[in-house]
Write a protein that holds these residues in place. Sequence first.
Motif, mmCIF file in Angstrom:
data_model
loop_
_atom_site.group_PDB
_atom_site.id
_atom_site.type_symbol
_atom_site.label_atom_id
_atom_site.label_comp_id
_atom_site.label_asym_id
_atom_site.label_seq_id
_atom_site.Cartn_x
_atom_site.Cartn_y
_atom_site.Cartn_z
ATOM 1 N N ASN A 104 -11.771 5.854 -39.696
ATOM 2 C CA ASN A 104 -11.062 6.376 -40.863
ATOM 3 C C ASN A 104 -10.840 7.868 -40.745
ATOM 4 O OD1 ASN A 104 -11.071 3.871 -42.218
ATOM 5 N ND2 ASN A 104 -13.143 4.236 -42.949
ATOM 6 N N LEU A 105 -9.639 8.308 -41.117
ATOM 7 C CA LEU A 105 -9.366 9.732 -41.314
ATOM 8 C C LEU A 105 -9.554 9.979 -42.800
ATOM 9 C CD1 LEU A 105 -6.139 10.607 -39.261
ATOM 10 C CD2 LEU A 105 -8.476 11.309 -38.818
ATOM 11 N N ARG A 106 -10.301 11.025 -43.138
ATOM 12 C CA ARG A 106 -10.631 11.276 -44.544
ATOM 13 C C ARG A 106 -10.073 12.615 -45.011
ATOM 14 N NH1 ARG A 106 -14.099 7.653 -46.722
ATOM 15 N NH2 ARG A 106 -15.015 6.166 -45.275
ATOM 16 N N SER A 107 -9.921 12.742 -46.311
ATOM 17 C CA SER A 107 -9.360 13.958 -46.905
ATOM 18 C C SER A 107 -10.312 15.144 -46.807
ATOM 19 C CB SER A 107 -8.967 13.716 -48.363
ATOM 20 O OG SER A 107 -10.102 13.331 -49.120
ATOM 21 N N LEU A 108 -11.604 14.888 -46.793
ATOM 22 C CA LEU A 108 -12.646 15.916 -46.704
ATOM 23 C C LEU A 108 -13.729 15.442 -45.740
ATOM 24 C CD1 LEU A 108 -12.982 16.685 -50.522
ATOM 25 C CD2 LEU A 108 -11.887 18.142 -48.798
ATOM 26 N N PRO A 109 -14.559 16.353 -45.223
ATOM 27 C CA PRO A 109 -15.613 15.948 -44.274
ATOM 28 C C PRO A 109 -16.804 15.271 -44.962
ATOM 29 C CG PRO A 109 -15.689 18.316 -44.625
ATOM 30 C CD PRO A 109 -14.497 17.802 -45.372
ATOM 31 N N SER A 110 -16.558 14.054 -45.468
ATOM 32 C CA SER A 110 -17.597 13.295 -46.161
ATOM 33 C C SER A 110 -17.204 11.822 -46.174
ATOM 34 C CB SER A 110 -17.732 13.806 -47.596
ATOM 35 O OG SER A 110 -18.429 12.880 -48.398
ATOM 36 N N THR A 111 -18.180 10.932 -46.069
ATOM 37 C CA THR A 111 -17.891 9.497 -46.149
ATOM 38 C C THR A 111 -17.509 9.091 -47.573
ATOM 39 O OG1 THR A 111 -20.243 9.041 -46.448
ATOM 40 C CG2 THR A 111 -19.362 8.846 -44.205
ATOM 41 N N GLU A 112 -17.742 9.979 -48.523
ATOM 42 C CA GLU A 112 -17.382 9.705 -49.921
ATOM 43 C C GLU A 112 -15.931 10.084 -50.230
ATOM 44 O OE1 GLU A 112 -19.693 8.123 -51.818
ATOM 45 O OE2 GLU A 112 -20.872 8.180 -49.976
ATOM 46 N N SER A 113 -15.276 10.797 -49.319
ATOM 47 C CA SER A 113 -13.911 11.272 -49.597
ATOM 48 C C SER A 113 -12.871 10.177 -49.333
ATOM 49 C CB SER A 113 -13.605 12.526 -48.782
ATOM 50 O OG SER A 113 -13.558 12.221 -47.421
ATOM 51 N N ARG A 114 -11.688 10.401 -49.842
ATOM 52 C CA ARG A 114 -10.579 9.446 -49.765
ATOM 53 C C ARG A 114 -10.132 9.227 -48.311
ATOM 54 N NH1 ARG A 114 -5.109 10.520 -49.840
ATOM 55 N NH2 ARG A 114 -5.531 12.722 -50.212
ATOM 56 N N ILE A 115 -9.836 7.995 -47.950
ATOM 57 C CA ILE A 115 -9.297 7.655 -46.633
ATOM 58 C C ILE A 115 -7.796 7.941 -46.654
ATOM 59 C CG2 ILE A 115 -8.855 5.809 -44.965
ATOM 60 C CD1 ILE A 115 -11.468 4.482 -46.011
ATOM 61 N N VAL A 116 -7.336 8.783 -45.708
ATOM 62 C CA VAL A 116 -5.909 9.134 -45.654
ATOM 63 C C VAL A 116 -5.178 8.406 -44.531
ATOM 64 C CG1 VAL A 116 -6.258 11.385 -46.727
ATOM 65 C CG2 VAL A 116 -6.356 11.192 -44.234
ATOM 66 N N GLY A 142 1.730 13.825 -37.211
ATOM 67 C CA GLY A 142 1.548 14.804 -38.270
ATOM 68 C C GLY A 142 0.406 14.514 -39.218
ATOM 69 N N LEU A 143 -0.121 13.281 -39.250
ATOM 70 C CA LEU A 143 -1.211 12.937 -40.147
ATOM 71 C C LEU A 143 -2.455 13.756 -39.818
ATOM 72 C CD1 LEU A 143 -2.221 11.033 -42.409
ATOM 73 C CD2 LEU A 143 -2.916 9.459 -40.597
ATOM 74 N N LYS A 144 -3.027 14.410 -40.834
ATOM 75 C CA LYS A 144 -4.234 15.224 -40.660
ATOM 76 C C LYS A 144 -5.366 14.618 -41.465
ATOM 77 C CE LYS A 144 -1.692 19.580 -40.409
ATOM 78 N NZ LYS A 144 -1.502 20.878 -41.037
ATOM 79 N N GLY A 145 -6.588 14.802 -40.962
ATOM 80 C CA GLY A 145 -7.747 14.342 -41.708
ATOM 81 C C GLY A 145 -9.041 14.653 -40.978
ATOM 82 N N TRP A 146 -10.121 14.343 -41.642
ATOM 83 C CA TRP A 146 -11.465 14.564 -41.106
ATOM 84 C C TRP A 146 -12.019 13.258 -40.562
ATOM 85 C CZ3 TRP A 146 -13.737 19.291 -40.725
ATOM 86 C CH2 TRP A 146 -13.138 20.331 -41.442
ATOM 87 N N ILE A 147 -12.755 13.365 -39.451
ATOM 88 C CA ILE A 147 -13.362 12.187 -38.834
ATOM 89 C C ILE A 147 -14.755 12.577 -38.338
ATOM 90 C CG2 ILE A 147 -12.283 12.682 -36.605
ATOM 91 C CD1 ILE A 147 -12.023 9.637 -36.174
ATOM 92 N N ALA A 148 -15.676 11.634 -38.424
ATOM 93 C CA ALA A 148 -17.042 11.881 -37.956
ATOM 94 C C ALA A 148 -17.013 12.170 -36.450
ATOM 95 C CB ALA A 148 -17.932 10.694 -38.250
#
Length: 155
Positions: A104-116, A142-148
């Motif tokens: 999952n790519l997430r909106s913020l660096p947390s497993t609680e954040s929204r999956i983008v 172009g998709l950006k996000g946070w990943i573990a």
Amino acid sequence: MQNLLRPSAFPLFVLSTLIALLAIAPAAFAQRMVSISAKEANMRSGPGTKYETDWTLGQGYPLRVIGRQGKWLKVSDFENDSGWIYGPLTGSTPMHIVKAKIANLRSLPSTESRIVGKVSYGDVLKTLERRESWVKVQREGGLKGWIAKRLLWGW
């Protein structure tokens, strides 16, 4: 020359030589990372165009440098496959590759954040930012996000 061989001078000489070697060893043996800067690059079985092409890698693909011969780099990838790449076809843009089946790519660096979005095994991602155990990446589209970080390979 005789002074160096005196019993009292020899241990000092050996000790100072070892200290000097230990000081330069980390830099000498550090493995650096590169990424493909050309649209495509052939990974070859040896350091030259006369060697067979094992794979063709796309732009951004991250590699670890494990050796060098002239302008050719001996490299390994996230699956620990190795080969030779012509050095001028590489650059220093930090990249990662997905080593998990799906992540999952997430909106913020947390497993609680929204999956983008989602990424898959082998997807190449540009590294934008790092925070502890998270990396902010961008997919080619172009998709950006946070990943573990544990789900990635690269730098």
